[in-house]
Structures are given as C-alpha cells and as structure tokens.
Design an enzyme around this catalytic site. Structure first.
Site, short mmCIF file in Angstrom:
data_model
loop_
_atom_site.label_atom_id
_atom_site.label_comp_id
_atom_site.label_asym_id
_atom_site.label_seq_id
_atom_site.Cartn_x
_atom_site.Cartn_y
_atom_site.Cartn_z
N HIS A 130 1.23 8.79 4.68
CA HIS A 130 0.98 8.92 3.24
C HIS A 130 2.18 8.44 2.44
O HIS A 130 2.05 7.74 1.44
CB HIS A 130 0.73 10.38 2.85
N LYS B 252 -13.77 22.66 2.49
CA LYS B 252 -12.90 22.37 3.63
C LYS B 252 -11.80 23.42 3.69
O LYS B 252 -11.07 23.59 2.69
CB LYS B 252 -12.29 20.98 3.40
N ARG C 4 -5.41 2.86 8.47
CA ARG C 4 -4.49 2.77 9.61
C ARG C 4 -5.04 1.92 10.73
O ARG C 4 -4.30 1.30 11.48
CB ARG C 4 -4.22 4.17 10.18
N SER D 26 -2.86 13.95 9.22
CA SER D 26 -2.61 15.36 8.87
C SER D 26 -3.20 16.27 9.93
O SER D 26 -2.64 17.33 10.25
CB SER D 26 -3.24 15.69 7.52
#
Ligand code: PNS
Length: 160
Positions: free
Chosen positions: A17, A41, A90, A128
């Site tokens: 990030h 979430k 990514r 993460s």
C-alpha cells in the site's frame, strides 16, 4: 487540480500500500487515502486505528490526506471532486476482481477513471490478510509493513 482517491480496507496498511501511495502522490495534486467502513467485514484494526496509522505514514506528504468513508466509493469520489480512483494490482490474480470493480464503478460514474498502479515486484505477495495471519502467529513482519508502524501492528495482532 487533479484529485485521486486511493480506497481500501488497509487492515492493516502494508508496504505494498505504501509503495502505491508514494507512486500515486507523484501523479496528482491531491491524493485522498480512504479507509472503508465496512460493517459486513470483521476487521483486525478499527477504522480509527487504520486512519491514525495511515495519517502518520503520509505525514511527510502535504498533498496526501487520509480519511474514512461509508457507502459507495463513487459517491465519496463525487463529494470530493475526484478525477480518478487508484488501485494497486500485484498480480494477474488481482486483475479479475479489480477489472470488474472498475467496470462497475464506471457504470455508476462514467467520468470517474480507475488507474491501476503496480507496486515493486518484491511486494507482489504482500497482503493485509497475510500480515494479519503471520502477525497473529508471532511471525516476522519486517518485510511486510512500514517500519515505523511495525511494533504497533505486531503488538496489536499478538493480543488480538
Ligand atoms: O482493500 P480492499 O478491501 O480490496 O478495498 C475494496 C474497496 C474498499 C475499494 C471496495 O470494496 C469499495 O469500493 N467499497 C465501497 C462500496 C462500493 O462502492 N461498492 C461497489 C464497488 S463496484
């Protein structure tokens, strides 16, 4: 004045990030890093903790601000007069979801562009989710999260 929004969960912020923030900041006049309030979430870090960590991280950059948002990203973008959304990609595996999200956002807000940026290759596998998993099991987070936040993230994940 070009404004971009970099939205995400940032639970917690990773070196991937951080790499994207530094790339995006150079491309626009104003970058807003926006943490989503997502009641669906369950998160490891509260939205306030995530905003605080990101705010510390971006403090060297005058043109980068951190905030949180509820609801649709396109509405938040409109309220902030944003020209584009920044997303990091990514690997190919990210692409399908990102592509669908970009097209859906375009349907909702045709003038709002999504710009994909690639982080350094060494961050290709950094997420993460892995940070949370590794941290909660006492693993090393040195190559995964920004140095100045590492201790705090380690402590927090270790205590749950
Ligand atoms: O870091 P993440 O979890 O991959 O970020 C996803 C995020 C926050 C960018 C996405 O879930 C989002 O924009 N949510 C806001 C609600 C919304 O606009 N949904 C429609 C997306 S097409």
């Amino acid at each position: 004045m070009r404004t971009a929004i970099y939205p995400g969960s940032f639970d917690p912020v990773t070196l991937g990030h951080w790499d994207i923030i530094q790339r995006a900041e150079k491309l626009v006049d104003r970058l807003i890093v926006a943490v989503l309030h997502n009641p669906e979430k369950s998160a490891a870090f509260s939205v306030e903790e995530r905003v605080t960590m990101l705010t510390e991280l971006v403090s060297p950059f005058e043109n980068v601000k951190v905030t949180s948002f509820h609801g649709l990203l396109v509405d938040f973008a409109k309220q902030n007069h944003a020209d584009c959304i920044i997303r990091g990609v990514r690997a190919f595996s990210d692409f399908e979801y990102e592509f669908q999200m970009a097209l859906m956002n375009r349907k909702l807000a045709p003038d709002l562009e999504t710009v994909f940026l690639m982080p350094k290759e060494k961050y290709s596998a950094v997420s993460s989710r892995f940070v949370r998993e590794i941290g909660s099991m006492g693993g090393e987070l040195k190559e995964l999260v920004p140095e100045q936040l590492r201790e705090r993230i380690v402590k927090r994940l270790a205590t749950g």
